[in-house]
Design an enzyme around this catalytic site. Structure first.
Site, PDB file in Angstrom:
ATOM      1  N   GLY A 226       0.807  -1.214   0.000  1.00  0.00           N
ATOM      2  CA  GLY A 226       0.000   0.000   0.000  1.00  0.00           C
ATOM      3  C   GLY A 226       0.839   1.261   0.000  1.00  0.00           C
ATOM      4  N   GLU A 243      -6.993   0.056   1.777  1.00  0.00           N
ATOM      5  CA  GLU A 243      -7.473  -0.759   2.899  1.00  0.00           C
ATOM      6  C   GLU A 243      -6.369  -1.767   3.170  1.00  0.00           C
ATOM      7  OE1 GLU A 243      -8.316  -3.356   5.133  1.00  0.00           O
ATOM      8  OE2 GLU A 243      -9.733  -4.240   3.705  1.00  0.00           O
TER       9      GLU A 243
END
Length: 474
Positions: A226, A243
């Site tokens: 991420g 997420e």
């Protein structure tokens, strides 16, 4: 390769030309059972161009989009019997769990089809007209993980498409087939180019993030990846929703009825073999009930049926892939070497595939990797505490902040403690119960940026435009 899977990956069923293929492994055997298509750079350009073209008309008719999402939900439910065995073969979860995931995917689509989004008119009188309009971004790139391939795909598909965007979706290379199959199911209900599923090994994900066409990246996966997504997307200011991982604590107070909560707490940690971003990954139990809780959790773990997901009665399947299997094994070995005691489990099962015995660890403390890191497997460390403030401080002593829970016989007391925990969601006497299509889901700290689900998730796929001017004709 079975004929059903061959149909999924056949060239004439895809929206792109494949540059060869890559192996897909059944985690219950550790053996290759199929191949999935590897998309190349030129084909990716073509897919994004098609999505960009489709956006021009898709964005214009909200009623048509809502109807299409309802049709998509119906189609997925109708073809559940085809999707479930594919999902189990590549992911490993039992067939009943796979069926639940398919129906969850349909539920998310139906929720966004039915969601009423009110107009935001700030002023409409004889003096002036002011309205806040939420406009779709354009083409969105979606990247999903291997633990819930279909459910987490629809967390992106449903709000992105409802908002008027088009979506290019890449599933994990460990679980490409079920998402390809769902994409095929939706071909009959969505216009060409509105949803495209592309598969491939790295660096496909990086190529999607860096591509000039998409205006947003919605990523679900590890925190390490991420961070790379955020850095790459920043180069041309793509919007991002991330997420990411969690190291989610459960704080169990001394006033609980241990026998009453043990089952719920156990499955909050071990559902899907612990391969859930929001699973309980560490338990802080008050010293007065710590030993009793460890014994109760271990008793449940020792009776769980671990087997191939296609076997009748299997409750847990294998860990999804060899790297994750190796990581779980390494973390448990490290903990045992640092004084932890495996009350039950503690080692892989002696059989082919990536099976690991459900493991309850006692005599473990903060500072051990199995406590400080996200294990993402069928292992649960249970730690003792004396003071509630200390338990809260230890729960918050993590870079992660996805979900948490407080367990108590006094709900008001639990609520007061819940507000002290630094995480995106805290539940009382359950864990993860707030994961619903109508509630925002997102993490604090290293657990992500932005939220998914509910109207808040929909707004994340839009940009705000203010329309202001003289009074409109009455």
């Amino acid at each position: 390769m079975t004929s059903a899977i061959a149909d999924i990956v056949s060239a004439d069923a895809l929206d792109f030309a494949a540059d060869g293929g890559f192996d897909v492994v059944n985690p219950a055997t550790g053996e290759v059972f199929a191949q999935a298509p590897q998309i190349g750079d030129k084909a990716l350009d073509s897919v994004f161009a098609t999505a960009q073209q489709a956006f021009r008309s898709w964005r214009k008719d909200e009623d048509a989009r809502r109807a299409a999402l309802r049709a998509a939900a119906d189609a997925i439910e109708k073809r559940a019997g085809d999707l479930v065995p594919v999902l189990t073969s590549e992911q490993g979860k039992p067939l009943n769990d796979a069926m639940g995931e398919v129906y969850a995917a349909a539920m998310w689509l139906r929720y966004y089809a039915d969601l009423e989004v009110p107009r935001e008119i700030i002023q409409d009188d004889s003096v002036a007209y002011q309205e806040v309009v939420r406009k779709p971004l354009g083409v969105v790139a979606g990247i999903t993980p291997w633990n819930f391939p279909l459910a987490l795909a629809t967390w992106k598909i449903a709000p992105a498409l409802r908002a008027g965007n088009t979506l290019v979706l890449k599933p994990s290379p460990y679980t490409p087939l079920a998402t390809l199959a769902m994409g095929q199911v939706l071909r009959d209900v969505l216009p060409d180019g509105v949803l495209s599923v592309v598969t491939g090994r790295d660096p496909l994900g990086a190529a999607m993030v860096a591509h000039p066409v998409p205006r947003k990246v919605s990523f679900t996966g590890s925190t390490a990846t991420g961070k790379k997504v955020a850095a790459s997307a920043a180069d041309d200011l793509k919007r991002v929703t991330l997420e990411l991982g969690g190291n989610d604590p459960a704080i169990v107070l001394g006033d609980v009825d241990v026998d009453a909560i043990a089952q719920e707490l156990f499955w909050s940690a071990f559902r899907n073999n612990g391969q859930v971003c929001l699973a309980v990954k560490r338990v802080y139990a008050h010293e007065s009930i710590h030993a009793q809780l460890v014994e109760a959790l271990a008793a449940i773990a020792s009776t769980v049926k671990v087997d191939d997901g296609t076997v009748d009665g299997a409750q847990l399947g294998p860990i999804n892939n060899r790297p994750q299997f190796s990581r779980v094994s390494e973390l448990v070995t490290d903990a045992l070497g640092r004084g932890a005691r495996a009350v039950t489990g503690g080692a892989p099962l002696d059989r082919p595939g990536y099976f690991f015995a459900p493991t309850i660890l006692d005599q473990v403390s903060d500072g051990v990797r199995i406590v400080d890191e996200e294990q993402f497997g069928p292992v649960l460390p249970v730690l003792s505490y004396r003071d509630e403030d200390d338990a809260i401080a230890r729960a918050n002593r993590s870079n992660y902040g996805l979900t948490a829970s407080v367990w108590s016989g006094d709900a008001e007391r639990a609520h007061a403690l819940a507000t002290e925990i630094d995480s995106g969601q805290v539940t009382i006497n359950s864990h993860g119960a707030g994961v619903r299509p109508n509630l925002p889901f997102g993490g604090h700290k290293w657990s992500g940026l932005g939220v998914e689900n509910g109207p808040w998730g929909l707004y994340g796929f839009t940009e705000i435009q203010v329309v202001a001017g003289p009074p409109r004709q009455q």
